[in-house]
Design a protein around this motif. Structure first.
Motif, PDB file in Angstrom:
ATOM      1  N   MET A  30      27.717   9.876  57.397  1.00 36.62           N
ATOM      2  CA  MET A  30      28.969   9.856  56.652  1.00 36.62           C
ATOM      3  C   MET A  30      29.147  11.141  55.835  1.00 36.62           C
ATOM      4  O   MET A  30      30.231  11.739  55.818  1.00 36.62           O
ATOM      5  CB  MET A  30      29.004   8.641  55.719  1.00 36.62           C
ATOM      6  N   TYR A  31      28.087  11.586  55.183  1.00 35.81           N
ATOM      7  CA  TYR A  31      28.185  12.793  54.361  1.00 35.81           C
ATOM      8  C   TYR A  31      28.365  14.036  55.252  1.00 35.81           C
ATOM      9  O   TYR A  31      29.114  14.949  54.897  1.00 35.81           O
ATOM     10  CB  TYR A  31      26.945  12.948  53.485  1.00 35.81           C
ATOM     11  N   ALA A  32      27.686  14.036  56.393  1.00 34.93           N
ATOM     12  CA  ALA A  32      27.831  15.166  57.314  1.00 34.93           C
ATOM     13  C   ALA A  32      29.267  15.260  57.823  1.00 34.93           C
ATOM     14  O   ALA A  32      29.838  16.360  57.922  1.00 34.93           O
ATOM     15  CB  ALA A  32      26.862  15.013  58.478  1.00 34.93           C
ATOM     16  N   LEU A  33      29.880  14.116  58.138  1.00 34.99           N
ATOM     17  CA  LEU A  33      31.272  14.113  58.593  1.00 34.99           C
ATOM     18  C   LEU A  33      32.208  14.592  57.484  1.00 34.99           C
ATOM     19  O   LEU A  33      33.195  15.292  57.756  1.00 34.99           O
ATOM     20  CB  LEU A  33      31.664  12.698  59.045  1.00 34.99           C
ATOM     21  N   ALA A  34      31.899  14.193  56.236  1.00 33.68           N
ATOM     22  CA  ALA A  34      32.713  14.638  55.106  1.00 33.68           C
ATOM     23  C   ALA A  34      32.625  16.155  54.951  1.00 33.68           C
ATOM     24  O   ALA A  34      33.625  16.823  54.669  1.00 33.68           O
ATOM     25  CB  ALA A  34      32.260  13.949  53.817  1.00 33.68           C
ATOM     26  N   LEU A  38      36.222  17.460  55.667  1.00 33.19           N
ATOM     27  CA  LEU A  38      36.880  17.688  54.389  1.00 33.19           C
ATOM     28  C   LEU A  38      36.457  18.997  53.731  1.00 33.19           C
ATOM     29  O   LEU A  38      37.235  19.610  53.001  1.00 33.19           O
ATOM     30  CB  LEU A  38      36.606  16.514  53.437  1.00 33.19           C
ATOM     31  N   GLY A  39      35.207  19.404  53.975  1.00 31.92           N
ATOM     32  CA  GLY A  39      34.704  20.655  53.406  1.00 31.92           C
ATOM     33  C   GLY A  39      34.765  20.635  51.896  1.00 31.92           C
ATOM     34  O   GLY A  39      34.407  19.653  51.249  1.00 31.92           O
ATOM     35  N   GLY A  40      35.250  21.728  51.293  1.00 30.59           N
ATOM     36  CA  GLY A  40      35.401  21.792  49.838  1.00 30.59           C
ATOM     37  C   GLY A  40      34.107  21.519  49.105  1.00 30.59           C
ATOM     38  O   GLY A  40      33.059  22.105  49.400  1.00 30.59           O
ATOM     39  N   LEU A 296      24.574   5.708  46.625  1.00 25.05           N
ATOM     40  CA  LEU A 296      25.139   6.992  47.054  1.00 25.05           C
ATOM     41  C   LEU A 296      26.195   6.794  48.145  1.00 25.05           C
ATOM     42  O   LEU A 296      27.228   7.475  48.157  1.00 25.05           O
ATOM     43  CB  LEU A 296      24.031   7.918  47.567  1.00 25.05           C
ATOM     44  N   THR A 297      25.937   5.857  49.049  1.00 26.63           N
ATOM     45  CA  THR A 297      26.904   5.567  50.109  1.00 26.63           C
ATOM     46  C   THR A 297      28.200   5.020  49.525  1.00 26.63           C
ATOM     47  O   THR A 297      29.298   5.447  49.892  1.00 26.63           O
ATOM     48  CB  THR A 297      26.315   4.554  51.106  1.00 26.63           C
ATOM     49  N   LEU A 298      28.065   4.071  48.605  1.00 24.96           N
ATOM     50  CA  LEU A 298      29.239   3.457  47.980  1.00 24.96           C
ATOM     51  C   LEU A 298      30.064   4.483  47.211  1.00 24.96           C
ATOM     52  O   LEU A 298      31.296   4.527  47.332  1.00 24.96           O
ATOM     53  CB  LEU A 298      28.784   2.336  47.043  1.00 24.96           C
ATOM     54  N   THR A 299      29.402   5.311  46.429  1.00 23.68           N
ATOM     55  CA  THR A 299      30.122   6.294  45.620  1.00 23.68           C
ATOM     56  C   THR A 299      30.668   7.444  46.473  1.00 23.68           C
ATOM     57  O   THR A 299      31.718   8.004  46.154  1.00 23.68           O
ATOM     58  CB  THR A 299      29.208   6.861  44.517  1.00 23.68           C
ATOM     59  N   THR A 300      29.972   7.767  47.554  1.00 20.06           N
ATOM     60  CA  THR A 300      30.456   8.831  48.442  1.00 20.06           C
ATOM     61  C   THR A 300      31.734   8.410  49.155  1.00 20.06           C
ATOM     62  O   THR A 300      32.674   9.209  49.279  1.00 20.06           O
ATOM     63  CB  THR A 300      29.383   9.207  49.475  1.00 20.06           C
ATOM     64  N   ILE A 301      31.787   7.185  49.620  1.00 16.19           N
ATOM     65  CA  ILE A 301      32.999   6.731  50.319  1.00 16.19           C
ATOM     66  C   ILE A 301      34.185   6.719  49.365  1.00 16.19           C
ATOM     67  O   ILE A 301      35.312   7.030  49.741  1.00 16.19           O
ATOM     68  CB  ILE A 301      32.778   5.344  50.969  1.00 16.19           C
ATOM     69  N   LYS A 302      33.941   6.391  48.090  1.00 17.56           N
ATOM     70  CA  LYS A 302      35.024   6.453  47.099  1.00 17.56           C
ATOM     71  C   LYS A 302      35.484   7.886  46.902  1.00 17.56           C
ATOM     72  O   LYS A 302      36.683   8.155  46.776  1.00 17.56           O
ATOM     73  CB  LYS A 302      34.543   5.860  45.772  1.00 17.56           C
ATOM     74  N   LYS A 303      34.521   8.807  46.886  1.00 13.30           N
ATOM     75  CA  LYS A 303      34.850  10.230  46.724  1.00 13.30           C
ATOM     76  C   LYS A 303      35.633  10.738  47.931  1.00 13.30           C
ATOM     77  O   LYS A 303      36.576  11.521  47.781  1.00 13.30           O
ATOM     78  CB  LYS A 303      33.551  11.035  46.569  1.00 13.30           C
ATOM     79  N   ILE A 304      35.269  10.276  49.106  1.00 11.77           N
ATOM     80  CA  ILE A 304      35.975  10.678  50.319  1.00 11.77           C
ATOM     81  C   ILE A 304      37.419  10.186  50.279  1.00 11.77           C
ATOM     82  O   ILE A 304      38.346  10.915  50.650  1.00 11.77           O
ATOM     83  CB  ILE A 304      35.248  10.134  51.566  1.00 11.77           C
ATOM     84  N   VAL A 306      39.272   9.562  47.624  1.00 13.68           N
ATOM     85  CA  VAL A 306      40.028  10.361  46.644  1.00 13.68           C
ATOM     86  C   VAL A 306      40.330  11.750  47.198  1.00 13.68           C
ATOM     87  O   VAL A 306      41.447  12.266  47.073  1.00 13.68           O
ATOM     88  CB  VAL A 306      39.251  10.464  45.313  1.00 13.68           C
ATOM     89  N   THR A 307      39.331  12.373  47.811  1.00  8.29           N
ATOM     90  CA  THR A 307      39.505  13.719  48.366  1.00  8.29           C
ATOM     91  C   THR A 307      40.539  13.722  49.493  1.00  8.29           C
ATOM     92  O   THR A 307      41.243  14.720  49.704  1.00  8.29           O
ATOM     93  CB  THR A 307      38.164  14.259  48.896  1.00  8.29           C
ATOM     94  N   SER A 308      40.645  12.609  50.197  1.00  5.86           N
ATOM     95  CA  SER A 308      41.610  12.504  51.297  1.00  5.86           C
ATOM     96  C   SER A 308      43.042  12.378  50.799  1.00  5.86           C
ATOM     97  O   SER A 308      43.984  12.414  51.606  1.00  5.86           O
ATOM     98  CB  SER A 308      41.270  11.304  52.181  1.00  5.86           C
ATOM     99  N   GLY A 309      43.226  12.211  49.483  1.00  7.75           N
ATOM    100  CA  GLY A 309      44.568  12.128  48.915  1.00  7.75           C
ATOM    101  C   GLY A 309      44.978  10.741  48.471  1.00  7.75           C
ATOM    102  O   GLY A 309      46.044  10.559  47.880  1.00  7.75           O
ATOM    103  N   LEU A 310      44.131   9.736  48.743  1.00  8.21           N
ATOM    104  CA  LEU A 310      44.431   8.351  48.343  1.00  8.21           C
ATOM    105  C   LEU A 310      43.833   8.105  46.959  1.00  8.21           C
ATOM    106  O   LEU A 310      42.776   7.498  46.821  1.00  8.21           O
ATOM    107  CB  LEU A 310      43.860   7.373  49.368  1.00  8.21           C
ATOM    108  N   LYS A 311      44.526   8.574  45.916  1.00  7.31           N
ATOM    109  CA  LYS A 311      43.975   8.555  44.578  1.00  7.31           C
ATOM    110  C   LYS A 311      44.248   7.254  43.815  1.00  7.31           C
ATOM    111  O   LYS A 311      43.696   7.045  42.743  1.00  7.31           O
ATOM    112  CB  LYS A 311      44.521   9.735  43.773  1.00  7.31           C
TER     113      LYS A 311
END
Length: 347
Positions: A30-34, A38-40, A296-304, A306-311
């Motif tokens: 999941m993090y590798a795909l992000a 998404l980069g950044g 980390l998985t739970l918080t990363t998916i939330k970060k993804i 938000v980063t995707s624009g769904l704030k």
């Protein structure tokens, strides 16, 4: 001697190890795909450090809850206890208290709740959900009684400690102005990782830790093995209370403020982190290493999200629900197929 080594190598993974491995692999993918899509910030090590900085208290709370769940119980008071500890320590320090006594206050509050919950659940055999639900309401109510308004930490010594960061230059990044920004980790993360290591060692090497698994796996079998079931269950709640107290102190170090809404929803996030990390609600299976990566998985998916624009906050809730559902179904399917294969081999 060589035959013994070969036999050990061929031993299959336990349910705990298998579910933990699945969680770690899913997080890595999941993090590798992000990073690719998404980069950044995901391309910087500081992103991982920030996940740890922001969720150090949650990791500690989830570790305590994992111990309780391995023993076949549940504790939904952890968020309320954490909030009460934060408010109590902030008010105490602002009133002229010293840091060592504030830490003892945090540990004392956590142990008090763990003691009461453990006694009621283990020795009076009251349902743990009801007991800890009452504990959650009591802790939240006491937090509001202490102060309805937010309280900012004004203790110079504590604020000085809060400002300390562990810097890792070689994992930093170059800013737009050309300056090197080193990777920064808060002291709370070090405390959280120490708690993870301590609980892992307890579960892995201590007899009491093995008793937790036996209790959660089958209480009747645990009794036949000579395990003191009541005392073992009592210890799980005591550990959960203690870690909630530590989490409250770490939370205060991170936010520098006390608020009646502190750690709101922490109990649900801790349960979700534990389940995603491979801990079964039925007990007997779980690992704090898995819980760490579950957090980390739970918080990363939330970060993804938000980063995707769904704030909007509801998108994070929806994503958390879907992820939790996915992991519950995945665990059920994996363990069911594993059980069928074992039955086929024995047959």
């Amino acid at each position: 001697m060589s035959n013994t080594k070969e036999i050990r190598r061929r031993e299959p993974l336990t349910d705990t190890q298998l579910l933990m491995t699945i969680t770690i692999c899913i997080f890595a993918v999941m993090y590798a795909l992000a990073m690719i899509l998404l980069g950044g910030g995901f391309l910087r090590a500081q992103q991982v450090f920030d996940l740890l900085n922001d969720n150090a208290a949650l990791i500690i709370v989830a570790c305590g809850l994992t111990v309780v769940m391995i023993g076949g119980g549940i504790d939904i008071s952890v968020g309320g206890v954490t909030s009460l500890v934060v408010m109590s320590c902030v008010l105490y320090l602002n009133g002229g208290g010293n840091i060592p006594m504030a830490l003892l206050l945090a540990l004392g509050i956590g142990l008090a709740f763990g003691l009461v919950h453990g006694l009621l659940v283990s020795y009076l055999e009251i349902q743990p959900f009801i007991v800890t639900l009452a504990g959650m309401f009591f802790a939240r109510g006491m937090t509001t009684i202490l102060s309805v308004n937010p309280q900012k930490l004004a203790h110079e010594g504590m604020n000085a400690i809060r400002g300390i960061k562990i810097e890792i230059p070689w994992l930093g990044y170059v800013a737009k102005n050309g300056n090197l920004i080193p990777g920064r980790i808060e002291l709370g993360v070090a405390v959280a990782l120490l708690c993870v290591a301590a609980v892992w060692a307890l579960l892995r090497f201590a007899r009491m830790g093995r008793n937790f698994y036996a209790l959660g796996g089958n209480q009747q079998s645990a009794l036949m093995l000579g395990i003191n079931v009541k005392r073992t269950r009592f210890v799980t709640y005591l550990i959960s209370g203690l870690l909630s107290g530590i989490a409250g102190f770490v939370f205060m170090m991170h936010t520098g403020a006390g608020n009646a809404t502190n750690a709101a929803g922490a109990e649900m996030n801790a349960i979700a982190s534990s389940i995603i990390g491979g801990t079964l609600l039925t007990g007997g299976v779980g690992s704090v290493i898995g819980t760490l990566f579950g957090t980390l998985t739970l918080t990363t998916i939330k970060k993804i999200v938000v980063t995707s624009g769904l704030k909007e906050p509801w998108w994070q809730s929806i994503t958390t629900g879907l992820m939790l559902f996915f992991f519950i179904v995945l665990q059920s399917v994996v363990l069911s197929n594993r059980g069928k294969r074992k039955a086929a081999v024995k047959g």
